[in-house]
Design an enzyme around this catalytic site. Structure first.
Site, mmCIF file in Angstrom:
data_model
loop_
_atom_site.group_PDB
_atom_site.id
_atom_site.type_symbol
_atom_site.label_atom_id
_atom_site.label_comp_id
_atom_site.label_asym_id
_atom_site.label_seq_id
_atom_site.Cartn_x
_atom_site.Cartn_y
_atom_site.Cartn_z
ATOM 1 C CG ASP A 280 -0.346 -0.130 2.528
ATOM 2 O OD1 ASP A 280 0.904 -0.196 2.604
ATOM 3 O OD2 ASP A 280 -1.082 -0.158 3.534
ATOM 4 C CB SER A 281 4.562 1.706 0.308
ATOM 5 O OG SER A 281 4.922 0.549 -0.419
ATOM 6 C CG ASP B 294 0.460 -4.079 2.033
ATOM 7 O OD1 ASP B 294 0.368 -4.905 2.971
ATOM 8 O OD2 ASP B 294 1.258 -3.119 2.041
ATOM 9 C CE LYS C 241 3.153 -5.998 4.003
ATOM 10 N NZ LYS C 241 2.504 -4.916 4.773
ATOM 11 C CD GLU D 106 -0.150 -1.881 8.096
ATOM 12 O OE1 GLU D 106 -0.651 -1.140 8.975
ATOM 13 O OE2 GLU D 106 0.466 -1.440 7.102
ATOM 14 C CD GLU E 184 7.080 -0.373 8.384
ATOM 15 O OE1 GLU E 184 6.193 -1.124 7.927
ATOM 16 O OE2 GLU E 184 7.292 0.778 7.966
#
Ligand code: KIV
Length: 287
Positions: free
Chosen positions: A53-54, A92, A121, A123, A190
């Protein structure tokens, strides 16, 4: 030694077994968001491509990662998948794609798999277990992500190193164990102190992939635009920049602009020449 051409498609079980304590090579993950860069990073031999998502702040001009949705990530996953990489493609799950319950999360994960992802992925720690379980139950591999989780930027009060205190470090270790026990095939760590990442890496049987988490993780991940020097923002401490492509690209475009303005471009070799007959017929028209 395996040549790149002979390299088989990377699979989830192979990654899940990559613990350095068992003698495995460190896992290499990097982001990519489009077909040309997916080809480049795959040709470079990375193990995993993260369609992160970066993309929001590195490609799409947003301030943070909260601005992208499933359709946007799927668009970039499809572009990466069209490169047919040997590397495992991890998509993501964007903010709000797994916060409304397991059924909604599973539907969104399926969209990303149908776009070309091999795994997803997401979070967060123990509170994500029902969602992780639902996605795993549909046979979609899940990578966890703990520590500095950028989708929590507002709740965390900014993007700052996490788990600096013993209590927070202990919580992170519980989260790591719970996600690994649930069946996550790898965990991104992270923005945590090195000793916390070392302890988490020792506490789980799946690989930890660090970003700003020290040298003891089972692998590392960086954002491609940071590695290549394409990012216009100041890099965090943990980034190592391997090239300055922004300068190379700007100089190349400036040279093109100068050539156009001085009529040095296009040259004879860059021109489709008319046949003498075509020239004559055009001249005879007298337009
Ligand atoms: O989106 C991303 O690039 C990531 C990495 C920082 C792990 O999640």
């Amino acid at each position: 030694m395996t040549t790149l051409e002979a390299r088989p498609k990377v699979g989830v079980p192979g990654i899940a077994a990559r613990k350095r304590r068992d003698g495995a090579d460190p896992v290499v993950m990097i982001t990519a968001y489009d077909t040309p860069f997916a080809r480049i990073v795959d040709d470079a031999g990375v193990d995993l491509i993260l369609v992160g998502d970066s993309v929001a702040d590195n490609v799409l001009g947003y301030e943070d990662t909260l601005q992208v949705d499933v359709a946007q990530i799927a668009h970039h996953v499809a572009a990466v998948a069209r490169a047919r990489p040997r590397a495992l493609v991890v998509a993501d799950m964007p903010w709000m794609s797994y916060h409304l319950g397991p059924a909604d999360a599973l539907r969104n994960a399926a969209v990303l798999v149908r776009a070309g992802a091999d795994a997803v992925k997401l979070e967060g720690g123990r509170r994500r277990l029902p969602v992780v379980q639902a996605i795993l139950d549909a046979e979609i591999p899940v990578m966890g992500h703990l520590g500095l989780t950028p989708q929590s930027v507002h709740a965390l009060g900014g993007l700052r190193v996490q788990a600096r205190e013993p209590e927070a470090a202990a919580e992170l270790l519980l989260d790591a164990k719970a996600l690994a026990a649930a069946g996550c095939f790898a965990l991104v760590l992270e923005g945590v102190p090195d000793a916390v990442a070392t302890a988490a890496t020792g506490a789980v049987d799946v690989p930890t992939i660090g970003i700003g988490a020290g040298a003891d993780c089972d692998g590392q991940v960086l954002v491609l635009h940071d590695v290549l020097g394409l990012s216009t923002r100041p890099s965090p401490k943990f980034v190592r920049r391997y090239a300055d492509l922004a300068t190379i690209a700007r100089d190349a475009v400036a040279a093109y602009a100068a050539d156009v303005r001085s009529s040095a471009f296009p040259g004879d070799d860059e021109t489709y020449h008319a046949s003498p007959a075509l020239r004559d017929s055009l001249a005879a028209r007298g337009d």
